[in-house]
Motif scaffolding. Structure first.
Motif, short mmCIF file in Angstrom:
data_model
loop_
_atom_site.label_atom_id
_atom_site.label_comp_id
_atom_site.label_asym_id
_atom_site.label_seq_id
_atom_site.Cartn_x
_atom_site.Cartn_y
_atom_site.Cartn_z
N GLY A 1 -5.34 2.32 26.65
CA GLY A 1 -6.12 1.97 25.53
C GLY A 1 -6.24 3.10 24.34
O GLY A 1 -6.27 2.88 23.18
N ASP A 2 -6.74 4.45 24.91
CA ASP A 2 -6.76 5.45 23.82
C ASP A 2 -5.56 5.85 23.38
O ASP A 2 -5.50 6.06 21.96
CB ASP A 2 -7.39 6.43 24.95
CG ASP A 2 -8.66 6.36 25.28
OD1 ASP A 2 -9.46 5.42 24.77
OD2 ASP A 2 -9.10 7.19 26.05
N ALA A 3 -4.44 5.56 23.97
CA ALA A 3 -3.07 5.93 23.37
C ALA A 3 -2.76 4.82 22.16
O ALA A 3 -2.06 5.06 21.29
CB ALA A 3 -1.89 6.18 24.28
N LEU A 4 -3.14 3.70 22.30
CA LEU A 4 -2.86 2.52 21.61
C LEU A 4 -3.86 2.35 20.46
O LEU A 4 -3.67 1.67 19.60
CB LEU A 4 -2.78 1.13 22.41
CG LEU A 4 -1.86 1.03 23.51
CD1 LEU A 4 -1.80 -0.17 24.31
CD2 LEU A 4 -0.32 1.13 22.68
N VAL A 5 -5.00 2.92 20.52
CA VAL A 5 -5.95 2.84 19.46
C VAL A 5 -5.71 3.26 17.99
O VAL A 5 -6.11 2.66 17.11
CB VAL A 5 -7.38 3.46 19.99
CG1 VAL A 5 -7.21 4.94 19.64
CG2 VAL A 5 -8.47 2.68 19.22
N ALA A 6 -4.78 4.19 17.98
CA ALA A 6 -4.20 4.62 16.57
C ALA A 6 -3.36 3.77 16.02
O ALA A 6 -3.20 3.84 14.70
CB ALA A 6 -3.64 5.91 16.86
N LEU A 7 -2.78 2.55 16.93
CA LEU A 7 -1.89 1.72 16.27
C LEU A 7 -2.55 0.50 15.58
O LEU A 7 -3.78 0.22 15.81
CB LEU A 7 -0.94 1.02 17.44
CG LEU A 7 -0.10 1.91 17.86
CD1 LEU A 7 0.60 1.26 19.07
CD2 LEU A 7 1.14 2.76 17.13
N PRO A 8 -2.02 -0.13 14.64
CA PRO A 8 -2.70 -1.41 13.83
C PRO A 8 -2.68 -2.44 14.90
O PRO A 8 -2.16 -2.39 15.91
CB PRO A 8 -1.71 -1.76 12.73
CG PRO A 8 -0.86 -0.66 12.48
CD PRO A 8 -0.98 0.35 13.74
N LEU A 9 -3.75 -3.31 14.73
CA LEU A 9 -4.13 -4.36 15.68
C LEU A 9 -2.88 -5.11 16.20
O LEU A 9 -2.63 -5.45 17.26
CB LEU A 9 -5.12 -5.29 14.94
CG LEU A 9 -5.64 -6.40 15.81
CD1 LEU A 9 -6.05 -6.04 17.09
CD2 LEU A 9 -6.61 -7.30 15.20
N VAL A 10 -2.04 -5.60 15.01
CA VAL A 10 -0.89 -6.43 15.38
C VAL A 10 0.10 -5.76 16.47
O VAL A 10 0.52 -6.27 17.15
CB VAL A 10 -0.28 -6.86 14.15
CG1 VAL A 10 1.16 -7.74 14.30
CG2 VAL A 10 -1.11 -7.92 13.25
#
Length: 192
Positions: free
Chosen positions: A133-142
């Motif tokens: 989750g922490d690594a993905l949080v920087a990505l846009p929602l889609v």
């Protein structure tokens, strides 16, 4: 031919003294299936303690791609190499989501199916988000949703939903513990 995904569920009991050979043969079969067009995934569910029946799941995009794999020379040769490694084989084919819940006349109500699927999805989704989750949080929602569903869907379809439905089978099928005695001759638990 149907355009729905098709699942082949295979049960194989390991022949006495052939466990290592059987496991090598299974891995070879999964790799073989992965080389065919339309392959969506496969998984092997180990038996519970004191049992030797493995559940193997193969999933293909549709009936045509599964048929191409099933009738291929390479699969025939693989099955031939497996002779003597297992006993009491049986197979069941199903399409769509209902593949996890048995034949139409024995299928549990949709609410029970939903609970079984949710019980598989929740812990795996939670673990994925805790780990990544922490690594993905920087990505846009889609992009986050796309990435997580690309990773989790095959894992769920091939491993965790079949496992959930197998573990919940007595509840899904509406069996009580004493029903097990009638079917197997063994009590569901030892009363002391």
């Amino acid at each position: 031919m149907s355009a729905e995904p098709v699942t082949l569920m295979v049960a194989r009991r390991v022949a006495h003294g052939r466990y290592q050979d059987f496991m090598t043969w299974l891995r070879e079969g999964e790799q073989l299936a992965a080389d065919f067009a339309g392959y969506l995934g496969s998984g092997v569910l180990a038996p519970p303690a004191h049992d030797n029946e493995f559940q193997i799941v193969f999933r293909f995009a549709d009936a045509a791609t599964m048929a191409a794999w099933e009738h291929s020379a390479s699969r025939s040769a693989w099955l031939e190499r497996g002779q003597g490694l297992f006993v009491q084989p049986h197979e069941r084919r199903a399409q769509g989501l209902d593949a996890w819940f048995g034949s139409a006349d024995k299928r549990p109500p949709r609410w029970k199916q939903s609970v079984a699927v949710w019980l598989a999805f929740f812990p795996v989704s939670l673990a994925f988000n805790l780990l990544f989750g922490d690594a993905l949080v920087a990505l846009p929602l889609v992009q986050r949703v796309l990435l997580s569903t690309l990773v989790l869907t095959p894992v769920m379809v091939c491993l965790f939903i079949p496992l959930s439905t197998r573990l919940l089978a007595p509840w899904l099928e509406g069996r009580r513990p004493r029903d097990r005695v009638a079917r197997t001759g063994k009590p569901a638990f030892d009363a002391k």
